[in-house]
Design an enzyme around this catalytic site. Structure first.
Site, PDB file in Angstrom:
ATOM      1  N   LYS A   1       0.840  -1.195   0.000  1.00  0.00           N
ATOM      2  CA  LYS A   1       0.000   0.000   0.000  1.00  0.00           C
ATOM      3  C   LYS A   1       0.878   1.248   0.000  1.00  0.00           C
ATOM      4  CE  LYS A   1      -1.817   2.815   2.890  1.00  0.00           C
ATOM      5  NZ  LYS A   1      -1.688   4.056   2.114  1.00  0.00           N
TER       6      LYS A   1
ATOM      7  N   GLY B   1       6.786   4.646   8.302  1.00  0.00           N
ATOM      8  CA  GLY B   1       5.961   5.848   8.438  1.00  0.00           C
ATOM      9  C   GLY B   1       6.196   6.489   9.782  1.00  0.00           C
ATOM     10  N   SER B   2       5.204   7.210  10.251  1.00  0.00           N
ATOM     11  CA  SER B   2       5.385   7.992  11.482  1.00  0.00           C
ATOM     12  C   SER B   2       5.378   7.092  12.717  1.00  0.00           C
ATOM     13  CB  SER B   2       4.271   9.025  11.585  1.00  0.00           C
ATOM     14  OG  SER B   2       3.031   8.368  11.635  1.00  0.00           O
ATOM     15  N   THR B   3       6.024   7.575  13.757  1.00  0.00           N
ATOM     16  CA  THR B   3       6.077   6.833  15.020  1.00  0.00           C
ATOM     17  C   THR B   3       4.670   6.672  15.588  1.00  0.00           C
ATOM     18  OG1 THR B   3       8.321   7.556  15.433  1.00  0.00           O
ATOM     19  CG2 THR B   3       7.049   6.897  17.365  1.00  0.00           C
ATOM     20  N   GLU B   4       3.864   7.719  15.438  1.00  0.00           N
ATOM     21  CA  GLU B   4       2.495   7.675  15.983  1.00  0.00           C
ATOM     22  C   GLU B   4       1.696   6.505  15.374  1.00  0.00           C
ATOM     23  OE1 GLU B   4       0.472  11.227  14.883  1.00  0.00           O
ATOM     24  OE2 GLU B   4      -1.446  10.446  15.628  1.00  0.00           O
TER      25      GLU B   4
ATOM     26  N   GLY C   1       2.966   3.955  13.723  1.00  0.00           N
ATOM     27  CA  GLY C   1       3.703   2.727  14.021  1.00  0.00           C
ATOM     28  C   GLY C   1       3.295   2.140  15.369  1.00  0.00           C
TER      29      GLY C   1
ATOM     30  N   GLU D   1       9.748   0.861  10.612  1.00  0.00           N
ATOM     31  CA  GLU D   1      10.781   1.866  10.297  1.00  0.00           C
ATOM     32  C   GLU D   1      10.114   3.209  10.501  1.00  0.00           C
ATOM     33  OE1 GLU D   1      13.861   1.292   9.425  1.00  0.00           O
ATOM     34  OE2 GLU D   1      13.946  -0.703   8.548  1.00  0.00           O
TER      35      GLU D   1
ATOM     36  N   CYS E   1      13.590  10.477   6.895  1.00  0.00           N
ATOM     37  CA  CYS E   1      13.458   9.972   8.270  1.00  0.00           C
ATOM     38  C   CYS E   1      14.765  10.112   9.029  1.00  0.00           C
ATOM     39  CB  CYS E   1      13.030   8.516   8.227  1.00  0.00           C
ATOM     40  SG  CYS E   1      14.054   7.525   7.133  1.00  0.00           S
TER      41      CYS E   1
ATOM     42  N   GLU F   1      10.265  15.718  15.375  1.00  0.00           N
ATOM     43  CA  GLU F   1      10.536  15.564  13.939  1.00  0.00           C
ATOM     44  C   GLU F   1       9.669  16.552  13.152  1.00  0.00           C
ATOM     45  OE1 GLU F   1       9.054  12.047  11.842  1.00  0.00           O
ATOM     46  OE2 GLU F   1      11.038  11.805  10.961  1.00  0.00           O
TER      47      GLU F   1
HETATM   48  P1  NAD Z   1       2.231   8.148   8.142  1.00  0.00           P
HETATM   49  O1  NAD Z   1       2.522   7.288   9.325  1.00  0.00           O
HETATM   50  O2  NAD Z   1       1.197   9.179   8.266  1.00  0.00           O
HETATM   51  O3  NAD Z   1       1.822   7.256   6.886  1.00  0.00           O
HETATM   52  C1  NAD Z   1       2.636   6.204   6.418  1.00  0.00           C
HETATM   53  C2  NAD Z   1       1.771   5.213   5.696  1.00  0.00           C
HETATM   54  O4  NAD Z   1       0.879   4.618   6.626  1.00  0.00           O
HETATM   55  C3  NAD Z   1       0.898   5.799   4.593  1.00  0.00           C
HETATM   56  O5  NAD Z   1       0.839   4.872   3.531  1.00  0.00           O
HETATM   57  C4  NAD Z   1      -0.460   5.927   5.273  1.00  0.00           C
HETATM   58  O6  NAD Z   1      -1.547   5.884   4.378  1.00  0.00           O
HETATM   59  C5  NAD Z   1      -0.463   4.711   6.176  1.00  0.00           C
HETATM   60  N1  NAD Z   1      -1.301   4.817   7.361  1.00  0.00           N
HETATM   61  C6  NAD Z   1      -1.719   5.934   8.002  1.00  0.00           C
HETATM   62  N2  NAD Z   1      -2.463   5.602   9.076  1.00  0.00           N
HETATM   63  C7  NAD Z   1      -2.522   4.248   9.123  1.00  0.00           C
HETATM   64  C8  NAD Z   1      -3.114   3.302  10.009  1.00  0.00           C
HETATM   65  N3  NAD Z   1      -3.810   3.683  11.066  1.00  0.00           N
HETATM   66  N4  NAD Z   1      -2.938   1.981   9.751  1.00  0.00           N
HETATM   67  C9  NAD Z   1      -2.208   1.574   8.700  1.00  0.00           C
HETATM   68  N5  NAD Z   1      -1.637   2.423   7.828  1.00  0.00           N
HETATM   69  C10 NAD Z   1      -1.772   3.742   8.032  1.00  0.00           C
HETATM   70  O7  NAD Z   1       3.647   8.752   7.752  1.00  0.00           O
HETATM   71  P2  NAD Z   1       3.967   9.714   6.531  1.00  0.00           P
HETATM   72  O8  NAD Z   1       3.577  11.085   6.927  1.00  0.00           O
HETATM   73  O9  NAD Z   1       3.445   9.164   5.249  1.00  0.00           O
HETATM   74  O10 NAD Z   1       5.554   9.559   6.423  1.00  0.00           O
HETATM   75  C11 NAD Z   1       6.409  10.307   7.170  1.00  0.00           C
HETATM   76  C12 NAD Z   1       6.964   9.512   8.332  1.00  0.00           C
HETATM   77  O11 NAD Z   1       7.622   8.330   7.848  1.00  0.00           O
HETATM   78  C13 NAD Z   1       8.012  10.274   9.086  1.00  0.00           C
HETATM   79  O12 NAD Z   1       7.796  10.147  10.470  1.00  0.00           O
HETATM   80  C14 NAD Z   1       9.310   9.576   8.685  1.00  0.00           C
HETATM   81  O13 NAD Z   1      10.344   9.711   9.609  1.00  0.00           O
HETATM   82  C15 NAD Z   1       8.880   8.174   8.495  1.00  0.00           C
HETATM   83  N6  NAD Z   1       9.824   7.433   7.636  1.00  0.00           N
HETATM   84  C16 NAD Z   1      10.658   6.497   8.211  1.00  0.00           C
HETATM   85  C17 NAD Z   1      11.576   5.813   7.423  1.00  0.00           C
HETATM   86  C18 NAD Z   1      12.510   4.789   8.037  1.00  0.00           C
HETATM   87  O14 NAD Z   1      13.107   4.027   7.280  1.00  0.00           O
HETATM   88  N7  NAD Z   1      12.653   4.746   9.346  1.00  0.00           N
HETATM   89  C19 NAD Z   1      11.641   6.042   6.056  1.00  0.00           C
HETATM   90  C20 NAD Z   1      10.786   6.992   5.498  1.00  0.00           C
HETATM   91  C21 NAD Z   1       9.876   7.677   6.311  1.00  0.00           C
END
Ligand code: NAD
Length: 493
Positions: A197, A249-252, A254, A271, A305, A403
């Site tokens: 996704k 994605g975001s820590t929140e 995650g 991640e 990130c 962040e």
């Molecule tokens: P996000 O957590 O808002 O979204 C990430 C993904 O998760 C998107 O595809 C989104 O549609 C999906 N998502 C959102 N809510 C969800 C839920 N409740 N259940 C399942 N999936 C859900 O993050 P973002 O704003 O897209 O990305 C930015 C974040 O990603 C930053 O915090 C960044 O540090 C992190 N990031 C980490 C790495 C790493 O390798 N550690 C790499 C890239 C980005």
């Protein structure tokens, strides 16, 4: 608020660049369906939404916000494909991955243009960093397919590493195609099947990758792509037919996913975010370090990130570093991401721009001193933020702790290596760190004590498919890339 502005009039006279627009056109369909079971099929119950170019605000295409029923169909297709794919001879699986890698190289320019249009990053980055790394990841993992026995700790001659099953993979918008490759290449290499996704603002390169899977005749259902937002991701995480979730994605979010997966028996890798320190010692090659600072925070508009968003400078060279940074900033070109001269492109979405602006205001209110580069006008349409740094920052300031995920640097200082280490580790995150010094022994002594998944020495933001990447603490767990990354896609025996 104390805000100093570096304007073109205070900058030394310079030559103007002529525009160098990218000439290759990326084919984009008017609308996309879902890629499930090797076919493009319409959604059942999911509405369409536009994906836009953040540099122009123009709609590029319309994609589906996949429903729970769509996710169910995708998981079913992946389940159906698993028995045969997992038993496919490793050398055969490798052939598919090699084909994918070569096709990515064939289409490299188109993919780079598509990535830049959908996400806002400068074409020179998508062309020279993202897409080559994507191909490298598939090549690298193609090589591992028939050597998995040597990737895992030795458990006897008859040990035969097994895949996990169906992997649900959820990725963010900052490196859309690269994150897809980081997830898919090791999963396929180990014999898993996948439901991917992509993020809602950047679905197009994942869909282009699905077209490549079609072109190379990847067996139906081995990879399925469902576009959509958080509810699509949530349906995938909650699906009982998924054996492993890999989330970036975001820590929140995650943390929420970890709660959902707890007790289900699903494997999980996360991640997540970061607030990484970049430490400059007085004995560093300062000019080289300035390039490392620029690359650390202004690469991909700071949507990284592992961005070096907390700069820690030894006090005796603080003024020198800031003066040189200010000077270097004047030459950063912000604007049309499709112009090959552009260094800093568009912010990925209006929502992300709001977040960044909120943090700029917080920094001002906290009493930090803001400097930003004004190097000519910004385009009248699109989402833009000038490269910015804050000085007079205290470790307690929110701009030094949270962040921002934008082109905003917080500059702090330290007096001794011990203080640098304490300040660097004073964060709930632990994704990456940078150390700049001419002393080899100091590099190792400091790097050893930094709590970060990756520590770069006299460089920053260097990636390689053979090198594991991942975090500590609130930056997540599990590794992607290299031998360690394969463990995340093999069953525990
Ligand atoms: P996000 O957590 O808002 O979204 C990430 C993904 O998760 C998107 O595809 C989104 O549609 C999906 N998502 C959102 N809510 C969800 C839920 N409740 N259940 C399942 N999936 C859900 O993050 P973002 O704003 O897209 O990305 C930015 C974040 O990603 C930053 O915090 C960044 O540090 C992190 N990031 C980490 C790495 C790493 O390798 N550690 C790499 C890239 C980005």
């Amino acid at each position: 608020m104390r805000c100093v502005t570096v304007t073109a009039s205070t900058a030394p006279a310079r030559w103007e660049y002529a525009p160098a627009p990218e000439s290759v056109k990326a084919p984009i369909r008017e609308q996309y369906d879902l890629f499930i079971g090797g076919r493009w099929i319409p959604s059942k119950g999911g509405k369409r939404f536009p994906t836009i170019n953040p540099a122009t605000e123009e709609t590029l295409s319309r994609v589906v916000d996949a429903s729970a029923t769509d996710v169910d169909r995708a998981v079913e297709a992946a389940r159906k494909a698993f028995p045969k794919w997992s038993k496919t001879k490793p050398t055969e699986r490798a052939k598919y991955l090699f084909r994918v890698a070569r096709r990515i190289q064939d289409k490299a320019r188109e993919l780079a243009v598509l990535e830049t249009m959908d996400g806002g990053k400068p074409i020179k980055e998508s062309r020279d960093v993202d897409v080559p790394l994507v191909a490298q990841h598939f090549f690298h993992h193609a090589g591992w397919c028939d050597k998995l026995r040597y990737a895992v700790p030795f458990r006897g001659r008859d040990h035969d590493p097994r895949p996990i099953g169906v992997c649900g993979q959820i990725i963010p918008w900052n490196f859309p195609l690269l994150m897809a490759a980081w997830k898919l290449a090791p999963a396929l290499c180990c014999g898993n099947t996948c439901v991917l996704k992509p993020a809602e603002t950047t679905p197009l390169t994942a869909l282009a990758l699905a077209e490549i899977f079609e072109e190379v005749d990847l067996p139906p259902g081995v990879v399925n792509v469902v576009t959509g937002g958080p509810s699509t991701g949530k349906a995938l995480v909650e699906h009982a037919g998924v054996d492993k979730i890999a989330f970036t994605g975001s820590t929140e979010v995650g943390k929420r996913i970890a709660t959902t997966c707890a007790g289900t028996g699903k494997r999980l890798t996360l991640e997540l975010g970061g607030k990484s320190p970049n430490i400059i010692f007085a004995d560093a090659a300062i000019d080289q370090a300035i390039e490392g600072i620029v690359n650390g925070i202004w690469f991909n508009q700071g949507h990284v990130c592992c961005a070096g968003s907390r700069l820690l400078v030894e006090e005796s060279v603080l003024d020198e570093v800031i003066a040189k940074l200010r000077h270097r900033l004047k030459s950063l070109r912000v604007g049309d991401p499709l112009d090959k001269n552009t260094d800093v492109g568009a912010i990925n979405s209006a929502e992300q721009l709001d977040t960044i602006r909120r943090y700029l205001k917080i920094g001002d209110e906290e009493g930090a001193k803001r400097e930003e580069v004004i190097n000519g006008p910004l385009p009248s349409k699109g989402y833009w933020c000038r490269p910015t740094f804050f000085t007079d920052v205290q470790p307690s300031h929110r701009i030094a702790r949270e962040e921002i995920f934008g082109p905003v640097l917080a500059v702090l200082s330290f007096r001794t290596p011990e203080e640098a280490i304490v300040r660097a580790n004073n964060t709930p995150y632990g994704l990456s760190a940078g150390v700049w010094t001419d002393k080899g022994s100091k590099v190792f002594e400091v790097a050893r004590q930094l709590k970060a998944g990756v520590v770069w020495c006299n460089t920053f933001n260097k990636f390689d498919a053979a090198s594991p990447f991942g975090g500590y603490r609130e930056s997540g767990f599990g590794r992607e890339g290299g031998r360690h990354g394969l463990m995340a896609y093999l069953a525990k025996t």
